[in-house]
Scaffold this motif. Structure first.
Motif, PDB file in Angstrom:
ATOM      1  N   HIS A 161     104.378 108.874  86.530  1.00  0.00           N
ATOM      2  CA  HIS A 161     103.537 107.991  85.731  1.00  0.00           C
ATOM      3  C   HIS A 161     102.072 108.226  86.098  1.00  0.00           C
ATOM      4  N   THR A 162     101.186 107.694  85.291  1.00  0.00           N
ATOM      5  CA  THR A 162      99.778 107.598  85.656  1.00  0.00           C
ATOM      6  C   THR A 162      99.445 106.121  85.813  1.00  0.00           C
ATOM      7  N   ASP A 163      98.496 105.794  86.671  1.00  0.00           N
ATOM      8  CA  ASP A 163      98.048 104.417  86.814  1.00  0.00           C
ATOM      9  C   ASP A 163      97.103 104.083  85.661  1.00  0.00           C
ATOM     10  N   SER A 164      96.962 102.808  85.365  1.00  0.00           N
ATOM     11  CA  SER A 164      96.186 102.406  84.191  1.00  0.00           C
ATOM     12  C   SER A 164      94.727 102.101  84.490  1.00  0.00           C
ATOM     13  N   GLY A 165      94.408 101.689  85.723  1.00  0.00           N
ATOM     14  CA  GLY A 165      93.056 101.236  86.026  1.00  0.00           C
ATOM     15  C   GLY A 165      92.076 102.351  86.316  1.00  0.00           C
ATOM     16  N   PHE A 166      91.132 102.076  87.210  1.00  0.00           N
ATOM     17  CA  PHE A 166      90.120 103.056  87.597  1.00  0.00           C
ATOM     18  C   PHE A 166      90.600 103.913  88.766  1.00  0.00           C
ATOM     19  N   ILE A 167      90.807 103.261  89.896  1.00  0.00           N
ATOM     20  CA  ILE A 167      91.115 103.960  91.142  1.00  0.00           C
ATOM     21  C   ILE A 167      92.230 103.211  91.865  1.00  0.00           C
ATOM     22  N   THR A 168      93.177 103.948  92.411  1.00  0.00           N
ATOM     23  CA  THR A 168      94.201 103.365  93.277  1.00  0.00           C
ATOM     24  C   THR A 168      94.046 103.941  94.675  1.00  0.00           C
ATOM     25  N   LEU A 169      93.920 103.067  95.662  1.00  0.00           N
ATOM     26  CA  LEU A 169      93.846 103.475  97.059  1.00  0.00           C
ATOM     27  C   LEU A 169      95.206 103.191  97.686  1.00  0.00           C
ATOM     28  N   ILE A 170      95.842 104.206  98.244  1.00  0.00           N
ATOM     29  CA  ILE A 170      97.204 104.054  98.730  1.00  0.00           C
ATOM     30  C   ILE A 170      97.268 104.238 100.242  1.00  0.00           C
ATOM     31  N   ALA A 171      97.657 103.189 100.939  1.00  0.00           N
ATOM     32  CA  ALA A 171      97.979 103.275 102.360  1.00  0.00           C
ATOM     33  C   ALA A 171      99.493 103.404 102.464  1.00  0.00           C
ATOM     34  N   GLN A 172      99.967 104.286 103.328  1.00  0.00           N
ATOM     35  CA  GLN A 172     101.402 104.487 103.428  1.00  0.00           C
ATOM     36  C   GLN A 172     101.826 104.745 104.866  1.00  0.00           C
ATOM     37  N   SER A 173     103.079 104.439 105.148  1.00  0.00           N
ATOM     38  CA  SER A 173     103.635 104.744 106.458  1.00  0.00           C
ATOM     39  C   SER A 173     103.708 106.261 106.610  1.00  0.00           C
ATOM     40  N   VAL A 178      93.933 107.943  94.062  1.00  0.00           N
ATOM     41  CA  VAL A 178      94.516 108.384  92.799  1.00  0.00           C
ATOM     42  C   VAL A 178      93.704 107.779  91.654  1.00  0.00           C
ATOM     43  N   LEU A 179      93.278 108.616  90.721  1.00  0.00           N
ATOM     44  CA  LEU A 179      92.499 108.133  89.581  1.00  0.00           C
ATOM     45  C   LEU A 179      93.421 107.720  88.445  1.00  0.00           C
ATOM     46  N   GLY A 180      92.990 106.682  87.701  1.00  0.00           N
ATOM     47  CA  GLY A 180      93.802 106.139  86.624  1.00  0.00           C
ATOM     48  C   GLY A 180      93.263 106.461  85.240  1.00  0.00           C
ATOM     49  N   ASP A 181      94.006 106.030  84.217  1.00  0.00           N
ATOM     50  CA  ASP A 181      93.682 106.338  82.827  1.00  0.00           C
ATOM     51  C   ASP A 181      92.312 105.819  82.409  1.00  0.00           C
ATOM     52  N   LEU A 182      91.976 104.589  82.804  1.00  0.00           N
ATOM     53  CA  LEU A 182      90.694 104.029  82.370  1.00  0.00           C
ATOM     54  C   LEU A 182      89.514 104.770  82.996  1.00  0.00           C
ATOM     55  N   PHE A 183      89.735 105.409  84.150  1.00  0.00           N
ATOM     56  CA  PHE A 183      88.654 106.199  84.727  1.00  0.00           C
ATOM     57  C   PHE A 183      88.474 107.489  83.938  1.00  0.00           C
ATOM     58  N   GLN A 184      89.555 108.032  83.407  1.00  0.00           N
ATOM     59  CA  GLN A 184      89.434 109.202  82.538  1.00  0.00           C
ATOM     60  C   GLN A 184      88.679 108.834  81.269  1.00  0.00           C
ATOM     61  N   VAL A 185      88.963 107.643  80.724  1.00  0.00           N
ATOM     62  CA  VAL A 185      88.229 107.175  79.553  1.00  0.00           C
ATOM     63  C   VAL A 185      86.749 106.983  79.905  1.00  0.00           C
ATOM     64  N   LEU A 186      86.485 106.303  81.017  1.00  0.00           N
ATOM     65  CA  LEU A 186      85.115 105.990  81.425  1.00  0.00           C
ATOM     66  C   LEU A 186      84.272 107.246  81.598  1.00  0.00           C
ATOM     67  N   THR A 187      84.868 108.308  82.136  1.00  0.00           N
ATOM     68  CA  THR A 187      84.116 109.544  82.413  1.00  0.00           C
ATOM     69  C   THR A 187      84.291 110.571  81.305  1.00  0.00           C
ATOM     70  N   ASN A 188      84.852 110.137  80.171  1.00  0.00           N
ATOM     71  CA  ASN A 188      85.034 111.005  79.006  1.00  0.00           C
ATOM     72  C   ASN A 188      85.847 112.256  79.330  1.00  0.00           C
ATOM     73  N   GLY A 189      86.814 112.087  80.224  1.00  0.00           N
ATOM     74  CA  GLY A 189      87.696 113.186  80.562  1.00  0.00           C
ATOM     75  C   GLY A 189      87.184 114.126  81.631  1.00  0.00           C
ATOM     76  N   ARG A 190      86.008 113.850  82.180  1.00  0.00           N
ATOM     77  CA  ARG A 190      85.484 114.732  83.230  1.00  0.00           C
ATOM     78  C   ARG A 190      86.251 114.548  84.539  1.00  0.00           C
ATOM     79  N   PHE A 191      86.781 113.350  84.763  1.00  0.00           N
ATOM     80  CA  PHE A 191      87.758 113.111  85.830  1.00  0.00           C
ATOM     81  C   PHE A 191      89.038 112.663  85.143  1.00  0.00           C
ATOM     82  N   ARG A 192      90.165 113.226  85.566  1.00  0.00           N
ATOM     83  CA  ARG A 192      91.421 112.968  84.875  1.00  0.00           C
ATOM     84  C   ARG A 192      92.385 112.143  85.736  1.00  0.00           C
ATOM     85  N   SER A 193      93.149 111.294  85.055  1.00  0.00           N
ATOM     86  CA  SER A 193      94.160 110.514  85.770  1.00  0.00           C
ATOM     87  C   SER A 193      95.238 111.453  86.301  1.00  0.00           C
TER      88      SER A 193
END
Length: 204
Positions: A67-79, A107-122
């Motif tokens: 899947h892709t995330d929907s927002g701007f940015i996801t920060l993931i902490a993991q074990s 991880v970048l999300g869909d709305l960040f791809q929209v915001l940057t006009n596709g210059r950064f991709r989800s």
């Protein structure tokens, strides 16, 4: 938890500035930009801890589908149990992201791809399970307020380019993703601005 939220929220703001700079904006432009400033000031955040139990046959199971995330940015902490996988293009293959102690995955999300006009991709990603150990992942989702219309930043587009996406709110984006899932289509393709002679919202 309040301290964690405060620090992660601040980190999200700093990352936005890094990406704005990568788009070619100066510090003065970032500070003067009404949209850029509004995004930084109104970032919303949700946290969603997930536990993936060990699985005796991981080759026959998946922790979280692609899947892709929907927002701007996801920060993931993991074990320290690898499990986050990203799709690497050409040829397509899934790559497991290392899990060094203390590291955060971005991880970048869909709305960040929209915001940057596709210059950064989800990023298309998924979660795998481990044969011997449980895995814990704590994604921290950053995005705009639910009713804020997100459209390509004028500052993200060189003079000779046009907006590739129409404006969409986070709430609308989630509805589009559900519709796209049912149709086997691309959610981002459904919010793209159609070229002349093309129909908007076609499947990708």
């Amino acid at each position: 938890m309040e301290e964690y939220h405060r620090e992660m929220r601040a980190l999200g703001g700093r990352l936005l500035d890094v990406f704005f700079t990568a788009l070619g904006l100066t510090d003065d432009q970032i500070a003067a930009g009404e949209t850029e400033r509004k995004i930084r000031e109104t970032l919303t955040a949700t946290i969603h801890p997930i536990m993936y139990p060990r699985c005796p046959e991981p080759e026959h199971a998946i922790g979280l589908p692609a899947h892709t995330d929907s927002g701007f940015i996801t920060l993931i902490a993991q074990s320290p149990v690898p499990g986050l996988q990203l799709l690497r293009r050409g040829p397509d293959r899934w790559v497991t992201v290392p899990a060094p102690p203390g590291a955060l995955m971005v991880v970048l999300g869909d709305l960040f791809q929209v915001l940057t006009n596709g210059r950064f991709r989800s990023a298309l990603h998924r979660a795998a399970v481990n044969r011997e150990r449980d895995r814990i992942s704590v994604p921290y989702f950053l995005g705009p307020p639910a009713d804020m219309k997100v459209a390509p930043l004028a500052s993200a587009m060189p003079p000779w380019t046009k907006a590739a996406f129409r404006g969409v709110t986070w709430a609308e984006c989630m509805v589009v993703k559900q519709k796209a899932l049912a149709m086997g289509a691309s959610a981002l393709a459904m919010v793209q601005v159609a070229e002349e002679g093309e129909e908007s919202g076609s499947a990708a």
